[in-house]
Write a protein that holds these residues in place. Structure first.
Motif, PDB file in Angstrom:
ATOM      1  N   ARG A 280      -7.659  14.277  -3.400  1.00 51.54           N
ATOM      2  CA  ARG A 280      -8.805  13.509  -2.894  1.00 51.54           C
ATOM      3  C   ARG A 280      -8.579  12.011  -3.101  1.00 51.54           C
ATOM      4  O   ARG A 280      -8.911  11.201  -2.234  1.00 51.54           O
ATOM      5  CB  ARG A 280     -10.094  13.959  -3.583  1.00 51.54           C
ATOM      6  N   GLN A 281      -8.029  11.646  -4.260  1.00 51.06           N
ATOM      7  CA  GLN A 281      -7.716  10.236  -4.514  1.00 51.06           C
ATOM      8  C   GLN A 281      -6.666   9.742  -3.514  1.00 51.06           C
ATOM      9  O   GLN A 281      -6.777   8.629  -2.988  1.00 51.06           O
ATOM     10  CB  GLN A 281      -7.197  10.051  -5.948  1.00 51.06           C
ATOM     11  N   LEU A 282      -5.672  10.571  -3.254  1.00 53.58           N
ATOM     12  CA  LEU A 282      -4.644  10.209  -2.278  1.00 53.58           C
ATOM     13  C   LEU A 282      -5.225  10.083  -0.875  1.00 53.58           C
ATOM     14  O   LEU A 282      -4.809   9.210  -0.108  1.00 53.58           O
ATOM     15  CB  LEU A 282      -3.512  11.237  -2.285  1.00 53.58           C
ATOM     16  N   LEU A 283      -6.165  10.920  -0.543  1.00 54.85           N
ATOM     17  CA  LEU A 283      -6.830  10.847   0.752  1.00 54.85           C
ATOM     18  C   LEU A 283      -7.496   9.483   0.925  1.00 54.85           C
ATOM     19  O   LEU A 283      -7.385   8.853   1.982  1.00 54.85           O
ATOM     20  CB  LEU A 283      -7.854  11.980   0.849  1.00 54.85           C
TER      21      LEU A 283
ATOM     22  N   LYS B 113       0.830  -1.214   0.000  1.00 55.18           N
ATOM     23  CA  LYS B 113       0.000   0.000   0.000  1.00 55.18           C
ATOM     24  C   LYS B 113       0.862   1.261   0.000  1.00 55.18           C
ATOM     25  O   LYS B 113       0.489   2.258  -0.625  1.00 55.18           O
ATOM     26  CB  LYS B 113      -0.965  -0.017   1.184  1.00 55.18           C
ATOM     27  N   THR B 114       2.012   1.213   0.677  1.00 57.18           N
ATOM     28  CA  THR B 114       2.873   2.408   0.654  1.00 57.18           C
ATOM     29  C   THR B 114       3.495   2.596  -0.722  1.00 57.18           C
ATOM     30  O   THR B 114       3.749   3.731  -1.126  1.00 57.18           O
ATOM     31  CB  THR B 114       3.984   2.370   1.733  1.00 57.18           C
TER      32      THR B 114
ATOM     33  N   ALA C  43      -4.743   6.802   1.256  1.00 52.18           N
ATOM     34  CA  ALA C  43      -4.135   6.906   2.585  1.00 52.18           C
ATOM     35  C   ALA C  43      -5.055   6.307   3.644  1.00 52.18           C
ATOM     36  O   ALA C  43      -4.589   5.618   4.563  1.00 52.18           O
ATOM     37  CB  ALA C  43      -3.803   8.361   2.914  1.00 52.18           C
ATOM     38  N   GLY C  44      -6.346   6.551   3.521  1.00 58.90           N
ATOM     39  CA  GLY C  44      -7.297   5.971   4.465  1.00 58.90           C
ATOM     40  C   GLY C  44      -7.270   4.464   4.408  1.00 58.90           C
ATOM     41  O   GLY C  44      -7.257   3.782   5.450  1.00 58.90           O
TER      42      GLY C  44
ATOM     43  N   GLU D 157      -2.150   7.933   8.383  1.00 61.34           N
ATOM     44  CA  GLU D 157      -2.659   9.194   8.902  1.00 61.34           C
ATOM     45  C   GLU D 157      -1.823  10.386   8.435  1.00 61.34           C
ATOM     46  O   GLU D 157      -2.347  11.472   8.193  1.00 61.34           O
ATOM     47  CB  GLU D 157      -2.716   9.157  10.434  1.00 61.34           C
ATOM     48  N   GLY D 158      -0.517  10.204   8.285  1.00 59.16           N
ATOM     49  CA  GLY D 158       0.360  11.297   7.877  1.00 59.16           C
ATOM     50  C   GLY D 158       0.012  11.839   6.503  1.00 59.16           C
ATOM     51  O   GLY D 158      -0.134  13.054   6.317  1.00 59.16           O
ATOM     52  N   THR D 159      -0.129  10.937   5.530  1.00 57.15           N
ATOM     53  CA  THR D 159      -0.481  11.364   4.176  1.00 57.15           C
ATOM     54  C   THR D 159      -1.901  11.913   4.153  1.00 57.15           C
ATOM     55  O   THR D 159      -2.167  12.932   3.502  1.00 57.15           O
ATOM     56  CB  THR D 159      -0.322  10.203   3.173  1.00 57.15           C
TER      57      THR D 159
END
Length: 157
Positions: free
Chosen positions: A119-122, A12-13, A125-126, A131-133
């Motif tokens: 928004r896609q990155l949010l 995921k990272t 990240a979720g 939480e950092g990203t």
């Protein structure tokens, strides 16, 4: 499913780092566009726009550094070649723009692209429990939505 040194899923990272590098590419091209607007602006609103564009590119430069450092924090390498930026960016390179309304219109369009990517990155990240990203993207979105409103108001939209 392995974990990296900050306790996040390595697969995921990798996806997050790829998306952040894509965002970084868009920011770099946008940054250079805004520098060009600052340098080349002419006309009635020169003083106002010259100052606003400088304020914007200073902010973009800080965000570029934060995005690159987030990629590093996730254990990956940030993109750092303009050929990569040009290849990956959906924000088009703008040349020789001296008209204020055209420059502001380009800024609104480019920010819209950045906000959509953030928004896609949010969401990514979720899903990765990063939480950092998520926090970084949330802060950017909140700030930039207001900026877009203000620039659109300048355009009379």
């Amino acid at each position: 499913m392995g974990k990296n040194f900050i306790g996040l899923d390595t697969e995921k990272t990798q996806n997050l780092a790829d998306a952040l590098n894509n965002l970084l590419s868009n920011y770099q091209i946008f940054y250079m566009n805004v520098r060009g607007y600052h340098w080349n602006i002419k006309g009635d609103n020169f003083f106002e726009l010259h100052a606003k564009f400088e304020e914007l590119y200073d902010d973009l430069l800080l965000k570029i550094d934060e995005i690159a450092e987030r990629v590093l924090t996730l254990g990956h390498r940030p993109a750092h070649a303009y050929s990569t930026y040009m290849e990956k960016s959906e924000v088009p390179e703008r040349k020789d723009v001296s008209d204020g309304k055209e420059a502001v219109g380009d800024i609104v369009e480019s920010m819209g692209k950045l906000i959509a990517k953030q928004r896609q990155l949010l969401n990514l990240a979720g899903d990765a429990e990063d939480e950092g990203t998520a926090s970084l993207m949330s802060d950017y979105i909140t700030e930039q939505e207001k900026t877009v409103w203000m620039y659109r108001s300048y355009l009379g939209e």
